[in-house]
Write a protein that holds these residues in place. Structure first.
Motif, PDB file in Angstrom:
ATOM      1  N   PRO A  36       0.816  -1.227   0.000  1.00 55.61           N
ATOM      2  CA  PRO A  36       0.000   0.000   0.000  1.00 55.61           C
ATOM      3  C   PRO A  36       0.843   1.269   0.000  1.00 55.61           C
ATOM      4  O   PRO A  36       0.548   2.220  -0.722  1.00 55.61           O
ATOM      5  CB  PRO A  36      -0.833  -0.127   1.279  1.00 55.61           C
ATOM      6  N   GLN A  37       1.919   1.289   0.775  1.00 58.07           N
ATOM      7  CA  GLN A  37       2.788   2.460   0.831  1.00 58.07           C
ATOM      8  C   GLN A  37       3.502   2.673  -0.506  1.00 58.07           C
ATOM      9  O   GLN A  37       3.571   3.793  -1.004  1.00 58.07           O
ATOM     10  CB  GLN A  37       3.811   2.297   1.953  1.00 58.07           C
ATOM     11  N   LEU A  38       4.016   1.587  -1.099  1.00 51.40           N
ATOM     12  CA  LEU A  38       4.702   1.709  -2.386  1.00 51.40           C
ATOM     13  C   LEU A  38       3.765   2.214  -3.472  1.00 51.40           C
ATOM     14  O   LEU A  38       4.132   3.081  -4.268  1.00 51.40           O
ATOM     15  CB  LEU A  38       5.299   0.363  -2.800  1.00 51.40           C
ATOM     16  N   LEU A  39       2.556   1.674  -3.521  1.00 58.99           N
ATOM     17  CA  LEU A  39       1.602   2.099  -4.540  1.00 58.99           C
ATOM     18  C   LEU A  39       1.202   3.555  -4.345  1.00 58.99           C
ATOM     19  O   LEU A  39       1.090   4.305  -5.319  1.00 58.99           O
ATOM     20  CB  LEU A  39       0.370   1.200  -4.536  1.00 58.99           C
ATOM     21  N   ALA A  40       1.010   3.952  -3.100  1.00 54.76           N
ATOM     22  CA  ALA A  40       0.631   5.339  -2.826  1.00 54.76           C
ATOM     23  C   ALA A  40       1.760   6.294  -3.207  1.00 54.76           C
ATOM     24  O   ALA A  40       1.524   7.350  -3.802  1.00 54.76           O
ATOM     25  CB  ALA A  40       0.267   5.500  -1.353  1.00 54.76           C
ATOM     26  N   GLU A  41       3.000   5.931  -2.880  1.00 52.82           N
ATOM     27  CA  GLU A  41       4.152   6.774  -3.207  1.00 52.82           C
ATOM     28  C   GLU A  41       4.294   6.976  -4.709  1.00 52.82           C
ATOM     29  O   GLU A  41       4.662   8.032  -5.173  1.00 52.82           O
ATOM     30  CB  GLU A  41       5.451   6.144  -2.687  1.00 52.82           C
ATOM     31  N   LEU A 161      16.925  -3.191  -2.240  1.00 55.13           N
ATOM     32  CA  LEU A 161      16.075  -2.201  -2.877  1.00 55.13           C
ATOM     33  C   LEU A 161      15.275  -1.519  -1.775  1.00 55.13           C
ATOM     34  O   LEU A 161      14.738  -2.185  -0.892  1.00 55.13           O
ATOM     35  CB  LEU A 161      15.130  -2.859  -3.884  1.00 55.13           C
ATOM     36  N   ALA A 162      15.200  -0.208  -1.824  1.00 54.94           N
ATOM     37  CA  ALA A 162      14.481   0.537  -0.790  1.00 54.94           C
ATOM     38  C   ALA A 162      13.464   1.461  -1.431  1.00 54.94           C
ATOM     39  O   ALA A 162      13.666   1.955  -2.550  1.00 54.94           O
ATOM     40  CB  ALA A 162      15.464   1.354   0.046  1.00 54.94           C
ATOM     41  N   ALA A 167      11.927   3.272   4.487  1.00 55.35           N
ATOM     42  CA  ALA A 167      11.240   2.494   5.520  1.00 55.35           C
ATOM     43  C   ALA A 167      11.148   1.018   5.148  1.00 55.35           C
ATOM     44  O   ALA A 167      11.213   0.153   6.007  1.00 55.35           O
ATOM     45  CB  ALA A 167       9.843   3.056   5.768  1.00 55.35           C
ATOM     46  N   GLY A 168      10.981   0.734   3.876  1.00 53.15           N
ATOM     47  CA  GLY A 168      10.859  -0.650   3.446  1.00 53.15           C
ATOM     48  C   GLY A 168      11.995  -1.030   2.532  1.00 53.15           C
ATOM     49  O   GLY A 168      12.313  -0.306   1.596  1.00 53.15           O
ATOM     50  N   THR A 169      12.635  -2.145   2.833  1.00 49.73           N
ATOM     51  CA  THR A 169      13.715  -2.623   1.976  1.00 49.73           C
ATOM     52  C   THR A 169      13.467  -4.085   1.625  1.00 49.73           C
ATOM     53  O   THR A 169      12.836  -4.827   2.380  1.00 49.73           O
ATOM     54  CB  THR A 169      15.099  -2.511   2.650  1.00 49.73           C
ATOM     55  N   VAL A 170      13.982  -4.477   0.464  1.00 47.64           N
ATOM     56  CA  VAL A 170      13.898  -5.850   0.014  1.00 47.64           C
ATOM     57  C   VAL A 170      15.305  -6.259  -0.386  1.00 47.64           C
ATOM     58  O   VAL A 170      15.939  -5.608  -1.209  1.00 47.64           O
ATOM     59  CB  VAL A 170      12.944  -5.982  -1.200  1.00 47.64           C
TER      60      VAL A 170
END
Length: 180
Positions: A36-41, A161-162, A167-170
């Motif tokens: 949700p955060q990635l899509l919103a950004e 990847l951030a 806040a989120g990393t993979v």
């Protein structure tokens, strides 16, 4: 006994909505907490995501960049992106890359991944590549097992990847194989 109507072919711009839909479902499964955060950004919704895919399919960066789709009848159930490797330690003349390799979560273990992988390797060979790399999430044991079973192996490279906020990393690892 009837056989399934399945195939793999080069993607057309009309496949954009199907590819976007498969990608969003796969992302939802993989990155549920971050999605949700990635899509919103990125301001992504299914329609804008499909429009971006349509533009990408209509105008690839160069001739050796291809998108292939796995079909069940006329439904897109997976896709793979092929092209020259983009890593700094790669030789773009001989090193190809699977930019993304995704099968719809609802269509796993039905042979679509195997057909896509074989078509991708055939395409990369036809484009003159002799080695191929693919980045996968370090926690994706299914993808690792699938690719390892097809002769791929980790080469020791990894990356993180951030999102824009950090806040989120993979974490991802690179697998490779020789195809010539």
């Amino acid at each position: 006994m009837p056989t399934a109507d399945v195939s793999v072919r080069v993607a057309w711009s009309q496949d954009a909505a199907g590819i976007a839909s498969v990608q969003l479902r796969a992302w939802q499964q993989r990155y549920d907490a971050l999605l949700p955060q990635l899509l919103a950004e990125r301001g992504l919704d299914p329609e804008t995501h499909a429009a971006a895919w349509e533009q990408s399919l209509a105008r690839p960066p160069e001739a050796r960049h291809r998108a292939l789709v796995a079909l069940e009848r006329n439904l897109v159930v997976g896709f793979v992106l092929t092209g020259p490797a983009t890593d700094p330690d790669a030789d773009p003349v001989v090193d190809g890359e699977l930019g993304e390799f995704t099968v719809d979560p609802g269509h796993l273990r039905q042979g679509h991944g195997s057909r896509l992988l074989q078509a991708a390797v055939d395409t990369l060979l036809a484009d003159g590549f002799t080695r191929v790399a693919c980045w996968i999430d370090s926690t994706d044991d299914d993808a690792r097992a699938f690719l390892s079973g097809a002769g791929w192996a980790p080469d020791g490279a990894s990356r993180e990847l951030a999102d824009e906020t950090g806040a989120g990393t993979v974490k991802q690892v690179r697998l490779h194989t020789a195809i010539a």
